[in-house]
Design an enzyme around this catalytic site. Structure first.
Site, PDB file in Angstrom:
ATOM      1  N   ARG A   2      45.846  50.781  35.062  1.00  0.00           N
ATOM      2  CA  ARG A   2      45.532  49.370  35.273  1.00  0.00           C
ATOM      3  C   ARG A   2      46.145  48.530  34.165  1.00  0.00           C
ATOM      4  NH1 ARG A   2      41.131  45.849  33.939  1.00  0.00           N
ATOM      5  NH2 ARG A   2      40.400  44.519  35.645  1.00  0.00           N
TER       6      ARG A   2
ATOM      7  N   SER B   2      35.254  42.611  34.100  1.00  0.00           N
ATOM      8  CA  SER B   2      36.639  43.009  34.333  1.00  0.00           C
ATOM      9  C   SER B   2      36.796  44.527  34.198  1.00  0.00           C
ATOM     10  CB  SER B   2      37.580  42.230  33.411  1.00  0.00           C
ATOM     11  OG  SER B   2      38.924  42.421  33.758  1.00  0.00           O
ATOM     12  N   LEU B   3      37.517  45.025  33.175  1.00  0.00           N
ATOM     13  CA  LEU B   3      37.652  46.482  33.029  1.00  0.00           C
ATOM     14  C   LEU B   3      36.279  47.142  32.875  1.00  0.00           C
ATOM     15  CD1 LEU B   3      37.304  48.113  30.028  1.00  0.00           C
ATOM     16  CD2 LEU B   3      38.896  46.322  29.391  1.00  0.00           C
TER      17      LEU B   3
END
Length: 316
Positions: free
Chosen positions: A119, A94-95
């Site tokens: 984000r 993900s991140l």
């Protein structure tokens, strides 16, 4: 062959990075650069808390990235190791995909920090608090989790809500995301679908599901203004579980990733199939164990502390 991998949300903890900052000038430079880029003292929140501030997704995302890149910089500058020389692939959960791209030179550290701050803010703003939820399914494979998500999507009055697989982490752990009612129904129905347990996650928004579309739109705009450059090491992308090196394709996949599934189990298997025998997780001990459970007979090394970095430098 070797892959460097980077953790995602949930790996943050108060005190992260403190030991590295005390021991290494290279570490202090990273934290100062991130603070300057964000116009806030993020390192103070990382080192002192309070925990509820660090857990906020707009702080947690750049903090987790900063911690992992610090480990890499210390490894490179103090340990004399170059990621481009030692890694065949990079990947991040993900991140962590942004961390991987920063490590591979596609984004500067300052741009990565700003993108992750945005984000986090965009994901938080996409859905009002209390409307969405996420749940971890333990003892669930992807087939059982998908069937459960489909069954839980329809409410008692016939209304259909969002309930979808967000993270396919490893053979026994899948995460669902969507409307709160649907996720709560899914947790209540786990035994009917042969799943050991369902646990609601303490998250502030339903990540990686269609409810995140406003955040995807925000990231599309941001990534038009801050486009990824060339990578020194190929990336295994979350959305495709496949190799990507082309900057426009990376940009497209980063937008898709906001609403799309994190295909971590498939990524681990694909990297192993591509010949990776050694995985190195920097900045956590989260995604490495998932890889081990997914890819089987591979070596997993992790490094977060100075002692672990020094040990890792000897083995690379």
């Amino acid at each position: 062959m070797r892959a460097f991998v980077f953790p995602g949300q949930g790996s943050q903890k108060v005190g992260m990075g403190v030991e590295l900052a005390e021991a290494s000038a290279a570490a202090r430079e990273v934290f100062e650069e991130v603070n300057d880029a964000l116009g806030q003292d993020l390192f103070k929140i990382m080192s002192e808390g309070p925990e509820d501030q660090l857990t906020l997704t707009a702080n947690a995302q750049p903090a987790i990235m900063a911690n992992a890149i610090t480990v890499l910089r210390v490894l490179e500058k103090d340990g004399g190791i170059s990621l481009a020389d030692k890694a065949d692939f990079v990947a991040g959960h993900s991140l962590g995909e942004y961390t991987a791209l920063c490590a591979a030179g596609a984004f500067s550290l300052a741009d990565t920090a700003r993108l992750l701050k945005l984000r986090g803010e965009s994901m938080q703003a996409a859905v009002p608090v209390g409307v969405g939820a996420m749940a971890a399914l333990l003892g669930a494979d992807i087939a059982k989790a998908t069937a459960l998500a489909e069954a839980a999507a329809t409410g008692p009055d016939g209304e259909v809500e969002v309930c979808t697989v967000a993270n396919d982490n490893d053979p026994g752990q899948v995460v669902l995301s969507g409307h709160k009612g649907a996720i709560e129904r899914a947790v209540a129905m786990v035994k009917d679908h042969g799943i050991k347990r369902g646990v609601l996650l303490p998250v502030s928004a339903p990540f990686h599901c269609p409810l995140m579309q406003p955040a995807a739109d925000a990231m599309a705009k941001a990534l038009e203004e801050t486009r990824p450059g060339a990578v020194s090491v190929p990336l295994f992308a979350n959305v495709t579980a496949a190799i990507v090196t082309d900057p426009p394709a990376i940009q497209y996949l980063l937008v898709e990733q906001v609403c799309g599934r994190v295909r971590w189990r498939e990524s681990a298997m694909a990297m192993a199939e591509a010949g990776v025998t050694d995985f190195v997780e920097l900045g956590g001990k989260v995604v490495g164990p998932m890889i081990k459970r997914s890819a089987g007979d591979v070596n997993v090394l992790t490094a977060s502390s100075m002692a672990e970095i020094e040990e890792l430098a000897k083995t690379l």
